[in-house]
Design an enzyme around this catalytic site. Structure first.
Site, mmCIF file in Angstrom:
data_model
loop_
_atom_site.group_PDB
_atom_site.id
_atom_site.type_symbol
_atom_site.label_atom_id
_atom_site.label_comp_id
_atom_site.label_asym_id
_atom_site.label_seq_id
_atom_site.Cartn_x
_atom_site.Cartn_y
_atom_site.Cartn_z
ATOM 1 C CB SER A 243 -0.431 -0.227 1.404
ATOM 2 O OG SER A 243 -0.040 0.096 2.642
ATOM 3 C CE LYS A 244 -0.493 6.739 -3.474
ATOM 4 N NZ LYS A 244 -2.161 7.352 -3.735
ATOM 5 N NE ARG A 245 -0.249 1.370 6.575
ATOM 6 C CZ ARG A 245 0.372 0.229 7.137
ATOM 7 N NH1 ARG A 245 1.132 0.254 7.466
ATOM 8 N NH2 ARG A 245 -0.941 -1.635 6.246
ATOM 9 C CG HIS A 246 3.341 -1.551 2.958
ATOM 10 N ND1 HIS A 246 2.026 -2.100 2.495
ATOM 11 C CD2 HIS A 246 3.456 -1.522 4.266
ATOM 12 C CE1 HIS A 246 1.539 -3.018 3.742
ATOM 13 N NE2 HIS A 246 2.677 -2.473 4.734
ATOM 14 N N GLY A 247 5.177 2.124 0.559
ATOM 15 C CA GLY A 247 6.270 2.975 -0.102
ATOM 16 C C GLY A 247 5.684 2.016 -1.388
#
Ligand code: GLU
Length: 470
Positions: A243-247
């Protein structure tokens, strides 16, 4: 390569509906490496058939991202949408050869049949008109559907996934040309890959099912099927979908965060491909070693710490004049003026040791700023506290000592400060702390004597006297 083997042709085929994200960048890298490793061609096709979702901005971001990563493609980027006539021509040929048929069903009819089939626990294959071509009405819009095989099965020997079999009964009679005359992705991708002479399709394994739907088109046209390599997707460090949070960001975000393209290439290479235990793999080594067999079968996990450690490695391999262009504009923003020649010269001396301690480019520009501050330099509150009635005369005296030095190098500077401290019976720290505060204004800095050497004699003494006199 033997002469009867076709040259290797790979392609990257992004849909321009967003930025070039990390998964796409990795797919592009593998295709590029496989082509370069085999003296083949790497082609770029922009899959812009979905005109509602495709944007010029996304196309620009993809091209820019590939360029930043150093993944050069052969020839011009091809627009899939511009090839619609050719796609229609093939749809027509499939119709004429009886491998495709006209479907006059309306959206409502299709929905009704789908619901009914689902209610009965059956599969609807979109095949209302499959066996009714003799009843075709006049002057009624139609789409063209592929007449998929019903019996038997297809097996793909995928270069990553191994042998995968799908029963033909699972394949729907998919639409290849919509009733408005626009080709679908499923048709366009096959026609384009064939026309472009693509020999190896390397892409995310979310497309493996599509490969089975595309095979009947190759067969019906009598075209040879390319080799497939479907790469497992990238997951977050927690094993969940990225996800975006992961990169899961655009490549441009990594550029902005201060990663070097070579670090990104190395990272993306290792994110799903291995060569023994090697972690640091130069691009030339990657070209020499890359193969499809060493692509991992399991999903890979995205890990920021690893990119950081690779990035700090690659930062240290650059010399000062290679590094300077990377940090110049960020640094000029920080210091709010264009770099002067003197400042550039200082930076060329300072950069190697700044790079030693850095993970990302902003670490370097931030620590380089102290060499470019304009006098009287700004002080942090903590630095300002260093200047007292007790320390000011000390700073003034050290400035005089340093002014007398005839050779300006860190060794002599250090000796001069130490003997000054000794002569006054002061602990070295008592002298060094106010000096450092006067020279850096409280900014992070490395070895004090080295900082003085790089700042230069005139600037150093001036900075010291600014505080001694205050
Ligand atoms: N355009 C597709 C995508 O961006 C890729 C199609 C393919 O590689 O065959 O997912």
């Amino acid at each position: 390569m033997t002469s009867d083997m076709p040259d290797i042709v790979t392609r990257f085929a992004p849909s321009p509906t967003g930025f070039l994200h990390i998964g796409g960048a990795r797919t592009a890298l593998y295709n590029w490496l496989f082509a370069r490793a085999n003296g083949g061609k790497f082609l770029l096709r922009i899959e812009d058939t979905d005109t509602k979702r495709s944007t010029q901005e996304a196309i620009d971001a993809i091209l820019k991202g590939l360029q930043w990563l150093g993944l050069d493609w052969d020839g011009d980027a091809i627009s899939q949408a511009s090839r619609a006539d050719r796609h229609r021509e093939i749809a027509q040929a499939l119709l004429e050869s009886g491998n495709a048929y006209k479907c006059f069903a309306t959206a409502e009819e299709l929905a009704e049949k789908r619901d009914a089939a689902r209610a009965g626990g059956e599969r609807f294959r979109g095949d209302i008109w499959r066996d009714k071509q003799a009843e075709a009405p006049e002057n009624t819009p139609y789409s063209i559907r592929m007449k998929m095989p019903r019996e038997g099965a297809h097996t793909i020997v995928d270069r990553v996934q191994g042998s995968v079999t799908v029963q033909n009964a699972e394949l729907d009679d998919m639409i290849i040309l919509r009733s408005d005359g626009t080709p679908t992705y499923m048709l366009a991708v096959v026609v384009d890959d064939y026309d472009m002479g693509v020999t190896h399709i390397v892409r995310g394994d979310d497309h493996l099912n599509n490969a089975f739907r595309q095979l009947p088109i190759y067969e019906a046209m009598g075209w040879s099927v390319p080799e497939y390599a479907h790469i497992p997707l990238i997951h977050g460090p927690d094993g969940k979908k990225l996800s975006k949070r992961h990169g899961a960001l655009g490549v441009d975000a990594y550029e902005d965060m201060g990663f070097l393209p070579e670090a990104m290439r190395n990272y993306l290479l290792r994110l799903g491909w291995s060569h023994g235990d090697d972690e640091i793999i130069s691009t030339q080594e990657a070209i020499n070693w890359f193969n499809l067999e060493n692509i991992g079968k399991g999903p890979s996990r995205f890990d920021f710490d690893k990119i950081d450690s690779l990035n700090s490695h690659y930062l240290r391999t650059l010399n000062a004049s290679e590094l300077l262009p990377y940090i110049k504009s960020a640094l000029e923003n920080l210091i709010d003026h264009a770099l002067s020649k003197t400042e550039e010269a200082r930076l060329l001396k300072a950069l190697p040791s700044l790079a030693e301690r850095a993970k990302r480019l902003p670490d370097i520009s931030e620590s380089a700023a102290l060499y470019c501050d304009i006098r009287p330099i700004a002080l942090t509150d903590k630095a300002a506290k260093q200047f007292t009635d007790e320390t000011r005369p000390v700073i003034a005296d050290v400035a005089n000592e340093l002014e007398a030095l005839t050779s300006w190098n860190s060794e002599d500077i250090k000796n001069s400060i130490m003997s000054f401290a000794e002569a006054r019976d002061l602990k070295p720290g008592k002298v060094m702390q106010p000096l450092r505060a006067a020279l850096t204004g409280g900014k992070q800095s490395g070895d004090l004597a080295e900082t003085l050497e790089i700042l230069g004699q005139v600037e150093s003494i001036a900075r010291l006297r600014d505080q001694a006199a205050a």
